[in-house]
Write a protein that holds these residues in place. Structure first.
Motif, PDB file in Angstrom:
ATOM      1  N   GLU A 154      49.218  31.872  -6.899  1.00  0.00           N
ATOM      2  CA  GLU A 154      49.276  32.727  -8.095  1.00  0.00           C
ATOM      3  C   GLU A 154      48.891  31.932  -9.339  1.00  0.00           C
ATOM      4  O   GLU A 154      49.232  30.756  -9.477  1.00  0.00           O
ATOM      5  N   ILE A 155      48.170  32.585 -10.246  1.00  0.00           N
ATOM      6  CA  ILE A 155      47.843  32.005 -11.556  1.00  0.00           C
ATOM      7  C   ILE A 155      48.625  32.781 -12.608  1.00  0.00           C
ATOM      8  O   ILE A 155      48.451  33.992 -12.753  1.00  0.00           O
ATOM      9  N   VAL A 156      49.496  32.076 -13.319  1.00  0.00           N
ATOM     10  CA  VAL A 156      50.332  32.697 -14.345  1.00  0.00           C
ATOM     11  C   VAL A 156      49.962  32.098 -15.695  1.00  0.00           C
ATOM     12  O   VAL A 156      49.883  30.874 -15.851  1.00  0.00           O
ATOM     13  N   GLY A 157      49.741  32.963 -16.665  1.00  0.00           N
ATOM     14  CA  GLY A 157      49.405  32.515 -18.008  1.00  0.00           C
ATOM     15  C   GLY A 157      50.625  32.468 -18.912  1.00  0.00           C
ATOM     16  O   GLY A 157      51.530  33.295 -18.794  1.00  0.00           O
ATOM     17  N   LEU A 158      50.648  31.470 -19.806  1.00  0.00           N
ATOM     18  CA  LEU A 158      51.605  31.414 -20.906  1.00  0.00           C
ATOM     19  C   LEU A 158      50.788  31.562 -22.183  1.00  0.00           C
ATOM     20  O   LEU A 158      50.101  30.633 -22.599  1.00  0.00           O
ATOM     21  N   GLU A 214      43.438  31.083 -25.570  1.00  0.00           N
ATOM     22  CA  GLU A 214      42.052  31.491 -25.337  1.00  0.00           C
ATOM     23  C   GLU A 214      42.022  32.632 -24.332  1.00  0.00           C
ATOM     24  O   GLU A 214      42.462  32.477 -23.182  1.00  0.00           O
ATOM     25  N   LEU A 215      41.498  33.765 -24.727  1.00  0.00           N
ATOM     26  CA  LEU A 215      41.506  34.927 -23.846  1.00  0.00           C
ATOM     27  C   LEU A 215      40.708  34.681 -22.569  1.00  0.00           C
ATOM     28  O   LEU A 215      41.073  35.166 -21.496  1.00  0.00           O
ATOM     29  N   ASP A 216      39.611  33.914 -22.672  1.00  0.00           N
ATOM     30  CA  ASP A 216      38.811  33.645 -21.476  1.00  0.00           C
ATOM     31  C   ASP A 216      39.610  32.849 -20.448  1.00  0.00           C
ATOM     32  O   ASP A 216      39.451  33.051 -19.239  1.00  0.00           O
ATOM     33  N   ASP A 217      40.460  31.935 -20.901  1.00  0.00           N
ATOM     34  CA  ASP A 217      41.318  31.190 -19.979  1.00  0.00           C
ATOM     35  C   ASP A 217      42.299  32.133 -19.283  1.00  0.00           C
ATOM     36  O   ASP A 217      42.576  31.998 -18.093  1.00  0.00           O
ATOM     37  N   LEU A 218      42.822  33.071 -20.054  1.00  0.00           N
ATOM     38  CA  LEU A 218      43.895  33.932 -19.548  1.00  0.00           C
ATOM     39  C   LEU A 218      43.394  35.055 -18.642  1.00  0.00           C
ATOM     40  O   LEU A 218      44.171  35.648 -17.903  1.00  0.00           O
ATOM     41  N   ARG A 219      42.091  35.352 -18.692  1.00  0.00           N
ATOM     42  CA  ARG A 219      41.552  36.423 -17.864  1.00  0.00           C
ATOM     43  C   ARG A 219      41.664  36.102 -16.367  1.00  0.00           C
ATOM     44  O   ARG A 219      41.625  37.002 -15.529  1.00  0.00           O
ATOM     45  N   LEU A 220      41.785  34.824 -16.031  1.00  0.00           N
ATOM     46  CA  LEU A 220      41.928  34.436 -14.627  1.00  0.00           C
ATOM     47  C   LEU A 220      43.272  34.832 -14.052  1.00  0.00           C
ATOM     48  O   LEU A 220      43.427  34.915 -12.830  1.00  0.00           O
ATOM     49  N   CYS A 221      44.239  35.046 -14.933  1.00  0.00           N
ATOM     50  CA  CYS A 221      45.636  35.094 -14.496  1.00  0.00           C
ATOM     51  C   CYS A 221      45.985  36.397 -13.785  1.00  0.00           C
ATOM     52  O   CYS A 221      45.504  37.479 -14.143  1.00  0.00           O
ATOM     53  N   ASP A 222      46.853  36.273 -12.795  1.00  0.00           N
ATOM     54  CA  ASP A 222      47.394  37.449 -12.125  1.00  0.00           C
ATOM     55  C   ASP A 222      48.376  38.178 -13.025  1.00  0.00           C
ATOM     56  O   ASP A 222      48.535  39.395 -12.924  1.00  0.00           O
ATOM     57  N   ARG A 223      49.039  37.436 -13.879  1.00  0.00           N
ATOM     58  CA  ARG A 223      49.889  38.029 -14.913  1.00  0.00           C
ATOM     59  C   ARG A 223      50.020  37.016 -16.043  1.00  0.00           C
ATOM     60  O   ARG A 223      49.836  35.814 -15.852  1.00  0.00           O
ATOM     61  N   VAL A 224      50.303  37.524 -17.223  1.00  0.00           N
ATOM     62  CA  VAL A 224      50.413  36.686 -18.411  1.00  0.00           C
ATOM     63  C   VAL A 224      51.778  36.911 -19.056  1.00  0.00           C
ATOM     64  O   VAL A 224      52.170  38.058 -19.317  1.00  0.00           O
ATOM     65  N   LEU A 225      52.497  35.816 -19.270  1.00  0.00           N
ATOM     66  CA  LEU A 225      53.753  35.853 -20.006  1.00  0.00           C
ATOM     67  C   LEU A 225      53.452  35.509 -21.458  1.00  0.00           C
ATOM     68  O   LEU A 225      52.851  34.462 -21.743  1.00  0.00           O
ATOM     69  N   VAL A 226      53.847  36.374 -22.371  1.00  0.00           N
ATOM     70  CA  VAL A 226      53.592  36.150 -23.786  1.00  0.00           C
ATOM     71  C   VAL A 226      54.800  35.469 -24.412  1.00  0.00           C
ATOM     72  O   VAL A 226      55.933  35.963 -24.298  1.00  0.00           O
ATOM     73  N   VAL A 227      54.567  34.334 -25.053  1.00  0.00           N
ATOM     74  CA  VAL A 227      55.632  33.566 -25.683  1.00  0.00           C
ATOM     75  C   VAL A 227      55.493  33.702 -27.193  1.00  0.00           C
ATOM     76  O   VAL A 227      54.427  33.450 -27.760  1.00  0.00           O
ATOM     77  N   PHE A 228      56.569  34.108 -27.826  1.00  0.00           N
ATOM     78  CA  PHE A 228      56.578  34.252 -29.290  1.00  0.00           C
ATOM     79  C   PHE A 228      57.933  33.787 -29.793  1.00  0.00           C
ATOM     80  O   PHE A 228      58.974  34.212 -29.293  1.00  0.00           O
ATOM     81  N   GLY A 229      57.925  32.886 -30.769  1.00  0.00           N
ATOM     82  CA  GLY A 229      59.179  32.393 -31.334  1.00  0.00           C
ATOM     83  C   GLY A 229      60.073  31.714 -30.319  1.00  0.00           C
ATOM     84  O   GLY A 229      61.304  31.770 -30.430  1.00  0.00           O
TER      85      GLY A 229
END
Length: 501
Positions: free
Chosen positions: A285-289, A459-474
């Motif tokens: 799995e590829i997970v984005g932060l 970078e959105l291009d990096d994150l497009r690979l991901c099976d899911r993306v976790l968004v981190v804020f604050g």
């Protein structure tokens, strides 16, 4: 009414280094008040053109004019400073000196005694920064400034010499989204005050946001100049690569739901960085932060890699719990790591490709702490082939490579120990389009082989690979988005903005 001559015009510029042709009959024309983009793959000739436009090197052939007048002699540095300045990706600010000292280095006012009048220097520095709306304390050591502040100070210093043509070399590479917005706002303000910019970037989205005209170099030649608003993005990528643009990340299988977790972070917290972070990454799995540089995503990734120790919570990698804050323990657990800044964290510049690529596996290169040079070089040649590193051999210092090939060496080192979990921070920062495609393709290969992957990036291009993306804020995970997310929703979440349905 007679049109004003171009701020700078390069015509028929050729530059050779031995048998290597760095520029061949290259040209660029930049008009007054423009923000003009210069783009191209690594090795296209951009850096050589900058060195010619700033008077660091003379072209072997061709002419350079400023405002219709021939360029000064190379030895007349003051004349060059009055015409052009470059703010490089790697800051030229001296961190040990104050802001005021940096602004007027070697131009200090001396009193009657012949000694420097520091009060006068500070006063002039404040006046200069006020003129160009730069809000920085001139008494601060420059080492205490953040990247954004250093850039503004460098721009103000350049303007103080009289230059009204500024080259910005990858100015956004180390800035988060908010800082980029402020930089673009400042560029627009300075344009209105008569300043002209040459904007060099690998991020094509930024070209469309801030630039009026774009020039493309490929293989040391000029191939295209066009108005940005009339050039489709696919055509721009095609001009840079010599072929049609391709999509990245299509066709990869979704990892099996029953796949074992290779990462489990539970209730982790690091005061001032992040809190209450829990998530899993399964094998394959590829997970984005996703998040801004100050969101906490970088610190989370560095915690997984052993660079930071969480104050609370637990971390399990491939069934083991490595000692918190220990890089060797993370390596033993099966982590491969590509850090945020390759220049300062990713490689040792004067060491060879072979030595850099094998830093994490000395035990595989010899016995009793001794390294077998032939074994190391054999491993390095295999690595050079697999990652398509352009080099005459494994003995070349990494400093002699282009940015994209340097990043490939860093990736090679991360893959050297056959990781079960690959952690990457901004893996394509400062690399050309083709190198970006190659590196992201390699990440997909790693996931296909069964390893888990964490990509911490904005970078959105990096994150497009991901099976899911976790968004981190604050410092908190505020959203999870499955594959197929829309750009505007992801960006809004990264910026802490809620969109109405």
């Amino acid at each position: 009414m007679v049109a004003a001559p171009p701020v700078v015009e390069a015509t028929g510029v050729t530059k050779r280094y031995g048998s290597t042709v760095a520029l061949h009959d290259a040209a660029i024309t930049i008009e007054q008040g423009q923000t003009h983009a210069l783009v191209g793959r690594n090795g296209a000739g951009k850096s050589t053109l900058v060195s010619v436009l700033t008077g660091l090197q003379a072209p072997d052939e061709g002419t350079i004019t400023f405002g219709g007048e021939p360029a000064p002699r190379l030895t007349d540095r003051d004349a060059w400073r009055q015409r052009v300045a470059c703010v490089y990706q790697k800051s030229t600010i001296l961190p040990e000196l104050t802001v005021a000292e940096n602004l007027f280095l070697n131009r200090h006012d001396h009193g009657r005694s012949g000694l420097i009048s520091w009060r006068t220097v500070r006063t002039k520095a404040r006046e200069l920064l006020d003129t160009w709306s730069v809000d920085v304390d001139v008494r601060l050591p420059a080492g205490e400034l953040d990247v954004e502040q250093r850039q503004f100070v460098e721009i103000a210093r350049a303007l103080s010499f009289g230059a009204r043509f500024i080259i910005l070399d990858e100015p956004t590479a180390q800035l988060d989204a908010a800082a980029i917005a402020r930089l673009f706002s400042r560029i627009t303000e300075l344009q209105r005050q008569g300043v002209t910019f040459l904007f060099i970037s690998h991020h094509l989205q930024e070209v469309y946001e801030i630039c009026d005209v774009v020039t493309v170099f490929r293989d040391a030649r000029h191939v295209l100049t066009a108005a940005v608003d009339s050039l489709p993005r696919a055509d721009l990528v095609a001009a840079m690569t010599g072929e049609a643009a391709t999509e990245t990340g299509t066709g990869r299988r979704t990892p099996a739901e029953h796949a074992a977790p290779v990462l489990e972070m539970t209730d982790a917290a690091l005061p001032g960085a992040y809190e209450d972070v829990s998530f899993q990454v399964r094998a394959g799995e590829i997970v984005g932060l996703a998040g801004a540089a100050s969101s906490g995503r970088i610190e989370i990734a560095e915690t997984i890699a052993g660079l930071r120790a969480p104050a609370t919570g637990s971390l399990e990698i491939a069934g083991t719990r490595p000692r918190p804050g220990s890089v060797p323990a993370a390596l033993r657990a099966g982590v491969g790591f590509v850090p945020q800044d390759r220049h300062h964290q990713g490689y040792v510049a004067q060491m060879s490709i072979a030595d850099n690529g094998t830093l994490t596996i000395p035990d595989r290169l010899g016995r009793a702490g001794f390294i077998d040079g032939r074994r190391r070089d054999g491993f390095a040649r295999d690595m050079i082939g697999k990652l398509a590193i352009k080099t005459p051999g494994p003995e070349l210092p990494v400093s002699g490579l282009s940015g994209g090939n340097q990043q490939k060496v860093v990736m090679a080192r991360a893959l050297a120990n056959n990781p079960k979990l690959l952690v990457l921070i901004n893996p394509t920062a400062g690399v050309d389009v083709r190198s970006k495609e190659f590196l992201l393709g390699k990440v997909e290969e790693v996931a296909e082989s069964g390893a888990g992957v964490v990509i911490a990036s904005d970078e959105l291009d990096d994150l497009r690979l991901c099976d899911r993306v976790l968004v981190v804020f604050g410092g908190r995970v505020v959203a999870e988005m499955p594959r197929g997310w829309h750009d505007h929703r992801l960006v809004a979440a990264m910026e802490g903005v809620e969109l109405d349905d």
